[in-house]
Design a protein around this motif. Structure first.
Motif, PDB file in Angstrom:
ATOM      1  N   SER A 171     -27.687  88.941  41.786  1.00 38.65           N
ATOM      2  CA  SER A 171     -27.675  89.872  42.918  1.00 38.65           C
ATOM      3  C   SER A 171     -28.875  89.657  43.836  1.00 38.65           C
ATOM      4  CB  SER A 171     -27.684  91.320  42.420  1.00 38.65           C
ATOM      5  OG  SER A 171     -26.485  91.626  41.743  1.00 38.65           O
ATOM      6  N   VAL A 172     -28.632  89.843  45.132  1.00 33.82           N
ATOM      7  CA  VAL A 172     -29.704  89.832  46.118  1.00 33.82           C
ATOM      8  C   VAL A 172     -30.365  91.206  46.108  1.00 33.82           C
ATOM      9  CG1 VAL A 172     -30.231  89.652  48.584  1.00 33.82           C
ATOM     10  CG2 VAL A 172     -28.490  88.169  47.565  1.00 33.82           C
ATOM     11  N   PRO A 173     -31.702  91.309  45.965  1.00 34.35           N
ATOM     12  CA  PRO A 173     -32.354  92.632  46.026  1.00 34.35           C
ATOM     13  C   PRO A 173     -31.961  93.371  47.299  1.00 34.35           C
ATOM     14  CG  PRO A 173     -33.908  90.987  45.246  1.00 34.35           C
ATOM     15  CD  PRO A 173     -32.665  90.238  45.667  1.00 34.35           C
ATOM     16  N   ASN A 174     -31.655  94.651  47.147  1.00 33.54           N
ATOM     17  CA  ASN A 174     -31.082  95.395  48.269  1.00 33.54           C
ATOM     18  C   ASN A 174     -31.653  96.802  48.370  1.00 33.54           C
ATOM     19  OD1 ASN A 174     -29.249  95.445  50.486  1.00 33.54           O
ATOM     20  ND2 ASN A 174     -27.859  96.716  49.307  1.00 33.54           N
ATOM     21  N   THR A 175     -32.944  96.953  48.081  1.00 35.91           N
ATOM     22  CA  THR A 175     -33.594  98.260  48.175  1.00 35.91           C
ATOM     23  C   THR A 175     -34.698  98.205  49.220  1.00 35.91           C
ATOM     24  OG1 THR A 175     -33.127  98.769  45.863  1.00 35.91           O
ATOM     25  CG2 THR A 175     -34.869 100.036  46.924  1.00 35.91           C
ATOM     26  N   CYS A 176     -34.619  99.101  50.189  1.00 34.51           N
ATOM     27  CA  CYS A 176     -35.651  99.210  51.214  1.00 34.51           C
ATOM     28  C   CYS A 176     -35.459 100.534  51.931  1.00 34.51           C
ATOM     29  CB  CYS A 176     -35.579  98.043  52.205  1.00 34.51           C
ATOM     30  SG  CYS A 176     -34.094  98.043  53.237  1.00 34.51           S
ATOM     31  N   ASP A 177     -36.372 100.863  52.823  1.00 36.90           N
ATOM     32  CA  ASP A 177     -36.267 102.096  53.603  1.00 36.90           C
ATOM     33  C   ASP A 177     -35.609 101.876  54.957  1.00 36.90           C
ATOM     34  OD1 ASP A 177     -37.483 103.554  51.624  1.00 36.90           O
ATOM     35  OD2 ASP A 177     -39.497 103.343  52.476  1.00 36.90           O
ATOM     36  N   ASN A 178     -35.281 100.616  55.273  1.00 37.98           N
ATOM     37  CA  ASN A 178     -34.698 100.283  56.574  1.00 37.98           C
ATOM     38  C   ASN A 178     -33.328  99.662  56.350  1.00 37.98           C
ATOM     39  OD1 ASN A 178     -37.074 100.986  58.190  1.00 37.98           O
ATOM     40  ND2 ASN A 178     -38.016  99.225  57.184  1.00 37.98           N
ATOM     41  N   ARG A 179     -32.339 100.524  56.334  1.00 41.38           N
ATOM     42  CA  ARG A 179     -31.015 100.072  55.914  1.00 41.38           C
ATOM     43  C   ARG A 179     -30.039 100.060  57.088  1.00 41.38           C
ATOM     44  NH1 ARG A 179     -29.630  99.434  50.841  1.00 41.38           N
ATOM     45  NH2 ARG A 179     -31.353 100.741  50.122  1.00 41.38           N
ATOM     46  N   LEU A 180     -29.134  99.073  57.081  1.00 41.61           N
ATOM     47  CA  LEU A 180     -28.118  98.895  58.110  1.00 41.61           C
ATOM     48  C   LEU A 180     -26.732  98.908  57.476  1.00 41.61           C
ATOM     49  CD1 LEU A 180     -29.797  95.761  59.748  1.00 41.61           C
ATOM     50  CD2 LEU A 180     -30.031  98.125  60.576  1.00 41.61           C
ATOM     51  N   ALA A 181     -25.733  99.249  58.270  1.00 42.33           N
ATOM     52  CA  ALA A 181     -24.337  99.080  57.856  1.00 42.33           C
ATOM     53  C   ALA A 181     -23.648  98.194  58.885  1.00 42.33           C
ATOM     54  CB  ALA A 181     -23.634 100.430  57.757  1.00 42.33           C
ATOM     55  N   ILE A 182     -22.680  97.412  58.431  1.00 39.98           N
ATOM     56  CA  ILE A 182     -21.927  96.540  59.332  1.00 39.98           C
ATOM     57  C   ILE A 182     -20.469  96.985  59.338  1.00 39.98           C
ATOM     58  CG2 ILE A 182     -21.283  94.195  59.953  1.00 39.98           C
ATOM     59  CD1 ILE A 182     -23.645  93.130  58.530  1.00 39.98           C
ATOM     60  N   GLN A 183     -19.982  97.287  60.528  1.00 37.66           N
ATOM     61  CA  GLN A 183     -18.627  97.792  60.725  1.00 37.66           C
ATOM     62  C   GLN A 183     -17.811  96.750  61.484  1.00 37.66           C
ATOM     63  OE1 GLN A 183     -18.525 101.566  62.955  1.00 37.66           O
ATOM     64  NE2 GLN A 183     -17.082 100.551  64.318  1.00 37.66           N
ATOM     65  N   PHE A 184     -16.547  96.601  61.092  1.00 36.97           N
ATOM     66  CA  PHE A 184     -15.648  95.646  61.743  1.00 36.97           C
ATOM     67  C   PHE A 184     -14.423  96.398  62.255  1.00 36.97           C
ATOM     68  CE2 PHE A 184     -18.080  93.448  58.528  1.00 36.97           C
ATOM     69  CZ  PHE A 184     -18.498  92.294  59.152  1.00 36.97           C
ATOM     70  N   ASP A 185     -14.192  96.341  63.555  1.00 41.16           N
ATOM     71  CA  ASP A 185     -13.035  97.003  64.157  1.00 41.16           C
ATOM     72  C   ASP A 185     -11.868  96.036  64.302  1.00 41.16           C
ATOM     73  OD1 ASP A 185     -14.848  99.033  64.445  1.00 41.16           O
ATOM     74  OD2 ASP A 185     -14.655  99.215  66.621  1.00 41.16           O
ATOM     75  N   ASP A 186     -10.680  96.596  64.437  1.00 41.00           N
ATOM     76  CA  ASP A 186      -9.470  95.944  64.974  1.00 41.00           C
ATOM     77  C   ASP A 186      -8.650  95.135  63.979  1.00 41.00           C
ATOM     78  OD1 ASP A 186     -10.543  96.967  67.269  1.00 41.00           O
ATOM     79  OD2 ASP A 186     -10.462  95.108  68.424  1.00 41.00           O
ATOM     80  N   GLY A 187      -9.140  94.853  62.798  1.00 43.34           N
ATOM     81  CA  GLY A 187      -8.417  93.966  61.893  1.00 43.34           C
ATOM     82  C   GLY A 187      -7.348  94.677  61.093  1.00 43.34           C
ATOM     83  N   PRO A 188      -6.839  93.953  60.061  1.00 44.25           N
ATOM     84  CA  PRO A 188      -7.206  92.594  59.662  1.00 44.25           C
ATOM     85  C   PRO A 188      -6.478  91.525  60.482  1.00 44.25           C
ATOM     86  CG  PRO A 188      -5.658  93.532  58.092  1.00 44.25           C
ATOM     87  CD  PRO A 188      -5.946  94.612  59.078  1.00 44.25           C
TER      88      PRO A 188
END
Length: 722
Positions: A481-498
């Motif tokens: 696993s890639v370490p994934n803990t921090c205080d600056n978090r983002l989400a990625i959203q994908f519209d219109d698919g699949p």
């Protein structure tokens, strides 16, 4: 109305969500069949037991709670049922009979009865100086005004005084603070003044600390203006309050009052006659909670409502209805207008406005356009308030269950949250990367022990948590696993698919170990349902982007509210029909198009609308991967939702987005960001992608496209929809 001050938050309280005066929130449990008769109210729409016994004109308050009989009728119901009174003596005699009746039932003592009779005698009711309009009936309307106080408030108050109507004002804190003389007069005049947040944000899109701050600052502004409130009440801006928002408002002790007749008076080009007709239609349909806007906070509307308001009031009375306000359950209850006789104040200081959403001119002077606080943040005041501080921002949601991986091991235990905003999973993952598997298990044990000690986790659940940690590979030689803990978090959203490009999108997310938020369309899910099923199995989120990628503002104009509901609900049904139900009721309206009425419909369906985002025009075919990545990286901020398009619904673009996706993930991590997902309250929260290892699906059936707005053709197979 009882004249007690609700100047601070209650520590607990039941939440009522009210439409048309009927309780529909969690408190509204259905009665047992045998209890139905006992629950019948012989005086519907009558006087609340939460008020005190008072008469007028002039207003004479006894400060004695209004007693109620078992059948739901109160002393004031009993008195006013006899109006109109031919003489003052007839009124006093009616009060004397009512006090004897309630004394005989043991609901009044002798001193209270005498005080009530004395107040009746000192009033002018039924005499030559009584010019009151009768206001007793069994079918009552609430007239409410949001967003003020504005320039139009003195006109509104003058009309209400002339027509003798008590209204409910849901005022915005920043406007209260700018012109406190207006809400102070509203309450003096007998109107009900409640909370409409400080800055009018969509509460589905703000953090919980921001929500608390919005409510607290407005309550403090009402206190500073000397406005007494009989209960903690509020209306959410845009009527937007999802389950998470409602739960937090309930914890703060607020009654949430919605509305069910919207004449769209916030649109500047809505003529008075149309406003009048829309409200008449709502009344004819049986709706009773009218919400209007006294100088909307982000438009220049106002004059047409001032023309329509007297006519609306006359129409309601002509229909045999009368007016009331609300009690702490949100029910519409009786009230009577008794003017204070004081001069009606007007605006003194600049009225705050948000950036205007409509053309049509500028508000009257003095006004000030303010820069709105970003939705995802709390104000500076909240940031320094100890109660609102969150030591684990963008962390693991308490609505999550406790699970670890790889491989994914689920405990079924709700993720407990401490008073500092940190959850058990926040505590565990704060220690990554773990040098050994034993170090990880020790971290899980220590975190579980901490929550057991604070009483937020049982010993049985502690055992489940520790056992689950022990069964994983975390910290061991098979943990990739890639370490994934921090205080600056983002989400990625994908519209219109699949679309055709979804296979490559899923491959990149798997390789980069990032959870995606897929806002998919119903037509495309039905064409290639294998994608939606895989996304859920892989741990991504599947949310709603309507059935046919419709512009919901245009859908509303062409087909009305039912057409908007159909677009949303048809997509939801399509996902469920292929075995891929939505992760929760979340939606991004296509094109980001959702006016206030559309947002209201979305909220009524229980959906969170994801309106705020950072993005770029990745739907333009000529945009390169580097351009897309650079444009988004330049906008990165903690808690942001990145919006991209998976094979845009009406253009042949797609390749540049996938190339840019890998670049921006790497660039964001180099800048110290990590990735999560979104929750039902609209916040970015922590998550970890644990791939299933299953083959990533590919397109099987033609992908539906709307007529293309850019040159070029999508990959085969595809079909252009009419």
């Amino acid at each position: 109305m009882a004249r007690t001050t609700a100047g601070r938050f209650a520590t607990a309280g039941a939440l009522a969500v009210v439409t048309a005066g009927a309780l529909i929130g969690p408190s509204a449990a259905a009665p047992e069949p045998e209890a139905v008769a006992a629950a019948e109210d012989a005086c519907p729409g009558g006087w609340s037991t939460e008020t005190t016994v008072w008469f007028g004109p002039p207003r004479i308050d006894t400060e004695i709670p209004n007693p109620g009989r078992d059948d739901g009728c109160t002393l004031l119901d009993r008195v006013w049922a006899e109006e109109p009174f031919a003489t003052h003596g007839e009124f006093v005699g009616t009060v004397a009979r009512a006090t004897r009746e309630f004394s005989d039932l043991g609901l009044l003592d002798a001193q209270q009865a005498a005080t009530i009779r004395s107040a009746a005698a000192r009033s002018a009711v039924g005499g030559p100086h009584d010019d009151s309009i009768p206001n007793t009936c069994t079918d009552r309307v609430a007239l409410t005004f949001d967003d003020g106080p504005s320039f139009y408030r003195d006109q509104t108050l003058a009309i209400l005084r002339e027509k003798q109507v008590t209204a409910t004002f849901f005022d915005a804190g920043m406007r209260i603070a700018a012109n406190p003389q207006l809400p102070a007069f509203e309450r003096l005049e007998g109107h009900l003044v409640l909370n409409h947040t400080w800055e009018h944000p969509n509460l589905n899109q703000v953090t919980i600390p921001r929500l608390r701050d919005e409510m607290r600052k407005t309550e403090e502004a009402l206190d500073a203006a000397g406005v007494e409130r009989p209960f903690l009440g509020m209306r959410p801006p845009f009527l937007a309050a999802n389950a998470s928002v409602r739960a937090e408002l309930a914890r703060l002790g607020f009654t949430v009052i919605s509305g069910d007749i919207d004449a769209a008076d916030w649109e500047p080009d809505r003529p008075a006659e149309q406003l009048r007709a829309d409200i008449a239609e709502g009344i004819a349909d049986g709706r009773r909670n009218i919400f209007l806007h006294d100088g909307p906070i982000d438009t220049v509307a106002g004059p047409e409502l001032m023309k329509a308001l007297p006519l609306i009031i006359d129409d309601i009375r002509a229909a045999g209805l009368c007016f009331g306000t609300f009690d702490s359950t949100g029910a519409i209850v009786a009230d009577r207008y008794v003017s204070s006789g004081e001069p009606i104040p007007s605006v003194e200081n600049a009225v705050p406005y948000l950036p205007l959403l409509f053309g049509g001119g500028l508000p009257p002077e003095p006004y000030e356009i303010i820069v709105p606080t970003p939705l995802g943040t709390a104000s500076a005041a909240a940031a320094v308030a100890p109660a609102a501080a969150d030591e684990c921002p963008n962390g693991w949601s308490p609505r999550e269950s406790v699970w670890f991986g790889p491989p994914r091991v689920e405990t079924g235990v709700a993720n407990p949250e401490g008073p500092d905003g940190c959850t058990l999973l926040d505590r565990v993952w704060a220690g990554e990367p773990f040098a050994t598997h034993g170090e990880f298990v020790a971290a899980a044990r220590a975190a579980a022990d901490e929550f057991v000690a604070s009483g937020e986790l049982s010993r049985q659940d502690r055992a489940r948590v520790v056992a689950a940690a022990a069964r994983t590979h975390v910290g061991g030689p098979r943990d990739t696993s890639v370490p994934n803990t921090c205080d600056n978090r983002l989400a990625i959203q994908f519209d219109d698919g699949p679309s055709h490009f979804r296979t490559e999108t899923l491959r990149i997310l798997r390789e980069k170990q990032v959870t995606g938020v897929f806002m998919d369309t119903g037509t495309r899910v039905l064409a290639n349902p294998q994608f939606a099923r895989f996304q859920l199995a892989e741990g991504h989120e599947l949310l709603n982007h309507t059935f046919s990628h419709a512009n919901l503002n245009q859908t509303l104009a062409a087909g009305g509210p039912d057409a908007v509901r159909k677009e949303i609900l048809d997509a939801e049904a399509a996902f469920a029909s292929v075995g891929a139900p939505i992760s929760f009721k979340g939606i991004r309206p296509p094109f980001g198009s959702a006016n206030a009425q559309v947002r209201q419909i979305i909220a009524e369906l229980g959906y969170t609308a994801y309106m705020t985002r950072i993005g770029t025009d990745d739907w333009v075919p000529e945009r390169t991967a580097q351009q897309i990545s650079d444009a988004i990286v330049a906008q990165l901020r903690s808690g942001a939702i990145i919006s991209l398009h998976d094979g845009p619904y009406d253009t042949p673009a797609g390749t540049g987005t996938n190339g840019g996706l890998a670049l921006l993930i790497d660039a964001a991590r180099e800048l110290g960001y990590c990735f999560g997902t979104v929750d039902a309250s609209g916040e970015v929260v922590a998550d970890r992608l644990i791939p299933t290892g299953d083959p990533i699906p590919v397109v099987v059936n033609p992908v539906p496209y709307a007529p293309l707005v850019f040159p070029g053709e999508p990959p085969e197979p595809y079909v252009i929809l009419s």
